[in-house]
Write a protein that holds these residues in place. Structure first.
Motif, PDB file in Angstrom:
ATOM      1  N   ASN A 161       3.298   5.762   0.227  1.00 39.26           N
ATOM      2  CA  ASN A 161       2.663   5.043   0.885  1.00 39.26           C
ATOM      3  C   ASN A 161       2.495   3.466   0.303  1.00 39.26           C
ATOM      4  N   VAL A 162       3.359   3.255  -1.016  1.00 41.37           N
ATOM      5  CA  VAL A 162       3.068   2.262  -1.793  1.00 41.37           C
ATOM      6  C   VAL A 162       3.616   0.869  -1.266  1.00 41.37           C
ATOM      7  N   ILE A 163       4.791   1.257  -0.454  1.00 39.69           N
ATOM      8  CA  ILE A 163       5.210  -0.027   0.156  1.00 39.69           C
ATOM      9  C   ILE A 163       4.432  -0.509   1.078  1.00 39.69           C
ATOM     10  N   LYS A 164       3.864   0.130   2.086  1.00 43.30           N
ATOM     11  CA  LYS A 164       2.889  -0.390   3.068  1.00 43.30           C
ATOM     12  C   LYS A 164       1.698  -0.964   2.204  1.00 43.30           C
ATOM     13  N   ALA A 165       1.099  -0.341   1.168  1.00 40.81           N
ATOM     14  CA  ALA A 165       0.115  -0.977   0.391  1.00 40.81           C
ATOM     15  C   ALA A 165       0.327  -2.231  -0.180  1.00 40.81           C
TER      16      ALA A 165
END
Length: 208
Positions: A161-165
């Motif tokens: 999920n880090v890219i979305k974050a």
């Protein structure tokens, strides 16, 4: 984009994280399953490069005790996860990272009053003040002026999920702990993949 790996408790994992491209290593001195003894932290920090941020995490600790531990183990920054006031932050000798558990955007403007360069925005509080692996709504940070601070995004981040974050919150740094663990222990392969995802390529350094 910078990455902080928090909750480190052994030298091999710390060195692996730095080799993978970590910019900051966090050591927890508050109540936590990742709490570290002072002597162990000192041993690890002695092995780290000078340009790596060595961050001590504290919760509602006395100022004198924070200063004592910081000097003993070699911290470069102090992360405060409790109810510390702006005045308390101002009284510390090291740069402060003030952590805030986000449960909505109503009180975010209050963070401007803290006299620190960094703000760490974390998920809602669980059993502990931080490191609970809980995500908050990153979209509430859109169109914010960052409070005049460098924002460190934490809370439930992982390689999935880090890219979305990053796209929604656009922080200065991301902070991960449980998201790079397997069965409650830091996993160096997950650390590598997380950092690669954030930085977009292999940026690690060789220490030895």
């Amino acid at each position: 984009m910078k990455v902080k790996i928090c909750g480190i408790t052994d030298v091999n994992t710390a060195l692996a994280a730095v080799d993978s491209g970590a910019d900051a290593i966090g050591f927890v001195f508050a109540e936590s399953k990742r709490r570290i003894e002072e002597e162990k932290a000192r041993e690890i920090i002695a092995e780290l490069p000078d340009d790596i941020m060595k961050v001590g995490v504290f919760v509602n600790e006395e100022q004198a005790e924070i200063e004592r531990i910081a000097a003993k183990v070699g911290l470069t920054h102090v992360q405060l996860h409790g109810n510390e006031s702006p005045e308390f932050c101002r009284g510390l000798s090291l740069p402060v990272i003030k952590a805030y558990s986000v449960e909505g955007k109503d009180r975010l403007a209050e963070l401007k009053q803290f006299p620190c360069e960094f703000l760490l925005l974390d998920g809602p509080k669980g059993k502990y003040h931080g490191g609970n692996g809980l995500v908050f709504d990153w979209s509430i940070l859109k169109n914010q002026d960052s409070f005049g601070k460098k924002i460190i995004l934490a809370g439930g981040l992982n390689e999935g999920n880090v890219i979305k974050a990053l796209g929604e919150a656009q922080p200065y740094m991301v902070d991960v702990s449980s998201g790079v663990e397997t069965d409650g222990k830091k996993d160096v392969q997950k650390i590598q993949r997380f950092i690669d995802k954030v930085k977009g390529n292999r940026t690690g350094r060789k220490l030895r």
